[in-house]
Design a protein around this motif. Structure first.
Motif, PDB file in Angstrom:
ATOM      1  N   TYR A  39       0.844  -1.185   0.000  1.00 31.47           N
ATOM      2  CA  TYR A  39       0.000   0.000   0.000  1.00 31.47           C
ATOM      3  C   TYR A  39       0.886   1.244   0.000  1.00 31.47           C
ATOM      4  O   TYR A  39       2.009   1.216   0.513  1.00 31.47           O
ATOM      5  CB  TYR A  39      -0.892   0.016   1.240  1.00 31.47           C
ATOM      6  CG  TYR A  39      -2.012  -0.994   1.176  1.00 31.47           C
ATOM      7  CD1 TYR A  39      -3.105  -0.799   0.341  1.00 31.47           C
ATOM      8  CD2 TYR A  39      -1.981  -2.152   1.936  1.00 31.47           C
ATOM      9  CE1 TYR A  39      -4.134  -1.712   0.271  1.00 31.47           C
ATOM     10  CE2 TYR A  39      -3.003  -3.087   1.879  1.00 31.47           C
ATOM     11  CZ  TYR A  39      -4.078  -2.856   1.035  1.00 31.47           C
ATOM     12  OH  TYR A  39      -5.096  -3.770   0.968  1.00 31.47           O
TER      13      TYR A  39
ATOM     14  N   THR B 203       1.023   6.454   2.923  1.00 35.63           N
ATOM     15  CA  THR B 203       0.011   7.152   3.712  1.00 35.63           C
ATOM     16  C   THR B 203      -1.329   6.417   3.792  1.00 35.63           C
ATOM     17  O   THR B 203      -2.239   6.867   4.475  1.00 35.63           O
ATOM     18  CB  THR B 203      -0.239   8.556   3.146  1.00 35.63           C
ATOM     19  OG1 THR B 203      -0.663   8.438   1.778  1.00 35.63           O
ATOM     20  CG2 THR B 203       1.021   9.410   3.230  1.00 35.63           C
ATOM     21  N   PHE B 204      -1.460   5.268   3.124  1.00 34.37           N
ATOM     22  CA  PHE B 204      -2.725   4.531   3.152  1.00 34.37           C
ATOM     23  C   PHE B 204      -2.978   3.974   4.540  1.00 34.37           C
ATOM     24  O   PHE B 204      -2.093   3.428   5.186  1.00 34.37           O
ATOM     25  CB  PHE B 204      -2.706   3.366   2.143  1.00 34.37           C
ATOM     26  CG  PHE B 204      -3.958   2.537   2.220  1.00 34.37           C
ATOM     27  CD1 PHE B 204      -5.093   2.917   1.530  1.00 34.37           C
ATOM     28  CD2 PHE B 204      -4.011   1.405   3.010  1.00 34.37           C
ATOM     29  CE1 PHE B 204      -6.262   2.171   1.626  1.00 34.37           C
ATOM     30  CE2 PHE B 204      -5.169   0.646   3.112  1.00 34.37           C
ATOM     31  CZ  PHE B 204      -6.296   1.030   2.418  1.00 34.37           C
ATOM     32  N   HIS B 205      -4.224   4.088   4.992  1.00 33.41           N
ATOM     33  CA  HIS B 205      -4.627   3.495   6.258  1.00 33.41           C
ATOM     34  C   HIS B 205      -6.144   3.420   6.333  1.00 33.41           C
ATOM     35  O   HIS B 205      -6.845   4.067   5.565  1.00 33.41           O
ATOM     36  CB  HIS B 205      -4.071   4.290   7.451  1.00 33.41           C
ATOM     37  CG  HIS B 205      -4.580   5.690   7.545  1.00 33.41           C
ATOM     38  ND1 HIS B 205      -4.051   6.718   6.781  1.00 33.41           N
ATOM     39  CD2 HIS B 205      -5.571   6.238   8.288  1.00 33.41           C
ATOM     40  CE1 HIS B 205      -4.694   7.838   7.065  1.00 33.41           C
ATOM     41  NE2 HIS B 205      -5.622   7.576   7.970  1.00 33.41           N
TER      42      HIS B 205
ATOM     43  N   PHE C 287      -1.172  -3.690   6.386  1.00 37.39           N
ATOM     44  CA  PHE C 287      -1.838  -2.394   6.266  1.00 37.39           C
ATOM     45  C   PHE C 287      -1.751  -1.653   7.598  1.00 37.39           C
ATOM     46  O   PHE C 287      -1.424  -2.233   8.624  1.00 37.39           O
ATOM     47  CB  PHE C 287      -3.296  -2.553   5.810  1.00 37.39           C
ATOM     48  CG  PHE C 287      -4.151  -3.353   6.751  1.00 37.39           C
ATOM     49  CD1 PHE C 287      -4.986  -2.726   7.655  1.00 37.39           C
ATOM     50  CD2 PHE C 287      -4.136  -4.744   6.732  1.00 37.39           C
ATOM     51  CE1 PHE C 287      -5.786  -3.462   8.528  1.00 37.39           C
ATOM     52  CE2 PHE C 287      -4.921  -5.488   7.595  1.00 37.39           C
ATOM     53  CZ  PHE C 287      -5.756  -4.845   8.484  1.00 37.39           C
TER      54      PHE C 287
END
Length: 112
Positions: A57, A60-62, A106
């Protein structure tokens, strides 16, 4: 209109599923071996997990789990810490918040 479904590709469906059940109260509503799990929250939103060998990912993906109080954020942070997760203490940012790297590849934000 409410967003009520999200799919995540993870490198370990079982570990990700158990993490989301234990710390965030999601309930498993279906599985297919170690390749797929569907989880639901108390509002009926569905999060599906699908196995992928290479999970990458963007930095900054969350996903996030909003809590009702700072005390609840602190409680989850402490439980994760006691269970061996590398979490920093919550801090004041865009609320009272912290991040944790979840099993499966993730990031989760916990905030209020």
């Amino acid at each position: 209109m409410k967003l009520n479904h999200l799919n995540l590709t993870v490198n370990d469906v079982k570990a990700a599923r158990e993490f989301l059940e234990k710390y965030f109260g999601l309930q498993t509503v279906g599985t297919r071996g170690n390749a797929f799990a569907a989880l639901s929250d108390d509002t009926g939103s569905v999060l599906t997990l699908m196995h992928g060998a290479q999970v990458s990912y963007p930095k900054t993906f969350h996903i996030g789990f909003m809590q009702e109080s700072e005390e609840k954020v602190n409680e989850i942070n402490q439980l994760l810490k006691e269970d061996g997760f590398a979490v920093e203490p919550p801090q004041r940012s865009h609320g009272w918040t912290f991040y944790v790297e979840a099993p499966g590849g993730f990031t989760v934000e916990v905030l209020c």
